[in-house]
Design an enzyme around this catalytic site. Structure first.
Site, short mmCIF file in Angstrom:
data_model
loop_
_atom_site.label_atom_id
_atom_site.label_comp_id
_atom_site.label_asym_id
_atom_site.label_seq_id
_atom_site.Cartn_x
_atom_site.Cartn_y
_atom_site.Cartn_z
N HIS A 71 0.28 8.72 5.49
CA HIS A 71 -0.47 7.52 4.74
C HIS A 71 -0.20 6.17 5.71
O HIS A 71 -0.74 5.21 5.83
CB HIS A 71 -0.13 7.39 3.60
N CYS A 93 -1.35 9.47 10.19
CA CYS A 93 -2.50 10.47 10.37
C CYS A 93 -3.20 9.59 11.55
O CYS A 93 -3.32 8.34 11.41
CB CYS A 93 -3.53 10.52 9.31
N GLU A 123 -1.44 3.98 1.55
CA GLU A 123 -2.16 3.93 2.98
C GLU A 123 -2.67 2.26 2.67
O GLU A 123 -2.61 1.66 3.82
CB GLU A 123 -3.57 4.60 2.87
S1 SF4 Z 1 -7.66 13.46 7.82
FE1 SF4 Z 1 -8.59 11.45 6.40
S2 SF4 Z 1 -7.73 12.22 4.31
FE2 SF4 Z 1 -6.60 13.24 5.99
S3 SF4 Z 1 -4.54 12.25 6.15
FE3 SF4 Z 1 -6.19 11.70 7.76
S4 SF4 Z 1 -7.46 9.85 7.26
FE4 SF4 Z 1 -6.08 10.65 5.09
#
Ligand code: SF4
Length: 274
Positions: A71, A93, A123
């Site tokens: 996050h 991510c 997040e």
């Molecule tokens: S791909 Fe989308 S849902 Fe998955 S961790 Fe990354 S931002 Fe969050």
């Protein structure tokens, strides 16, 4: 009962990446995560048995390996982690990191940042940290009316929001700030999961959504599923009650981005046995 499993059910690429990194580091020694790596208790328990555990007190972990969660975290928290003796690895991510970068860029250009997201979600807390003191979090259209005068304004969304709700929020922001910069920051994995659910609706009698109630994208998937068909959220296969399914012949099965595959398969098997 027939079960249609959504192709997009379960780990998104950002979560897979974080879990794989944690597992690969755990082969070399104990690994700590700064808060829950992902929002799924069963997966966190599984990871704990592999030597990966959550900590909220980095002063106690010495020089151990420490992971930044998928996050993301605010810059201030990153400074604290970097100043500790722990060996820090970032598994934010990349889609979240992109939003953080866009926020910082626009804040430095003088924009006030409006974040459409869940107040207090990890997040969103991380994103707020990149606004350099110029950030506001909104969750409803009414929240926008309560904002002070924000000109110039830049609107972003938490990565897992509904595109349709974000559009309504953007329209409301533009009523107050016609020159507002609107950035499309909902991630592709979220869009795909939501659109697949809509496509499945015509072929199923009901939906089962697997995931934790503290997972933002699971909660939103359930909301969307309920707007289409009867829908039920469960965390594990044990929570399936046969009496809930007597009227249905075909069930659509989907899961949040932090739901591990082993739980999805257990749920699928149990539903197929009904
Ligand atoms: S791909 Fe989308 S849902 Fe998955 S961790 Fe990354 S931002 Fe969050």
């Amino acid at each position: 009962m027939k079960v249609l499993l959504a192709k997009s059910a379960g780990f998104c690429w950002g979560v897979s990446r974080a879990v794989e990194k944690a597992r690969s580091l755990a082969r070399e020694g104990r690994v700590y995560t700064d808060g829950p790596l992902i929002h799924n208790e069963e997966m966190m328990q599984q990871l704990q048995s592999e030597g990966i555990s959550e900590t909220d007190d980095i002063s106690n972990i010495g020089t151990a390996k420490l992971l930044v969660r998928a996050h993301g975290i605010p810059p201030e928290r990153r400074k604290q982690l970097n100043a500790s003796s722990a060996e820090v690895t970032d598994t934010t991510c990349p889609d979240v990191a992109k939003i953080q970068g866009l926020i910082r860029k626009h804040a430095r250009l003088g924009y006030n940042i409006i974040i459409y997201g869940d107040k207090g979600h990890a997040e969103v807390t991380g994103l707020l940290g990149f606004t350099e003191g110029k950030g506001h979090v909104v969750t409803t259209r009414e929240d926008i009316l309560k904002l002070p005068d924000l000109d110039p304004a830049c609107l972003v969304a938490q990565s897992t929001q509904f595109p349709s709700s974000y559009k309504l929020i953007a329209e409301e922001v533009c009523k107050r700030n016609p020159d507002a910069v609107i950035l499309d920051t909902i991630c592709e994995a979220t869009k795909k999961r939501q659109s697949e659910l809509i496509e499945m609706a015509s072929n199923v009698d009901a939906f089962v959504v697997v995931g934790s109630s503290n997972s933002a994208n699971t909660v939103r998937l359930l909301e969307l599923a309920k707007s289409l068909k009867p829908a039920l959220q469960i965390q594990t296969a044990d929570q399936i009650k046969p009496t809930n399914f007597t009227e249905f012949h075909t069930v659509g099965l989907t899961a949040g981005a932090s739901t591990p595959d082993f739980i999805i398969q257990q749920v699928r098997t149990k539903l197929e046995e009904l």
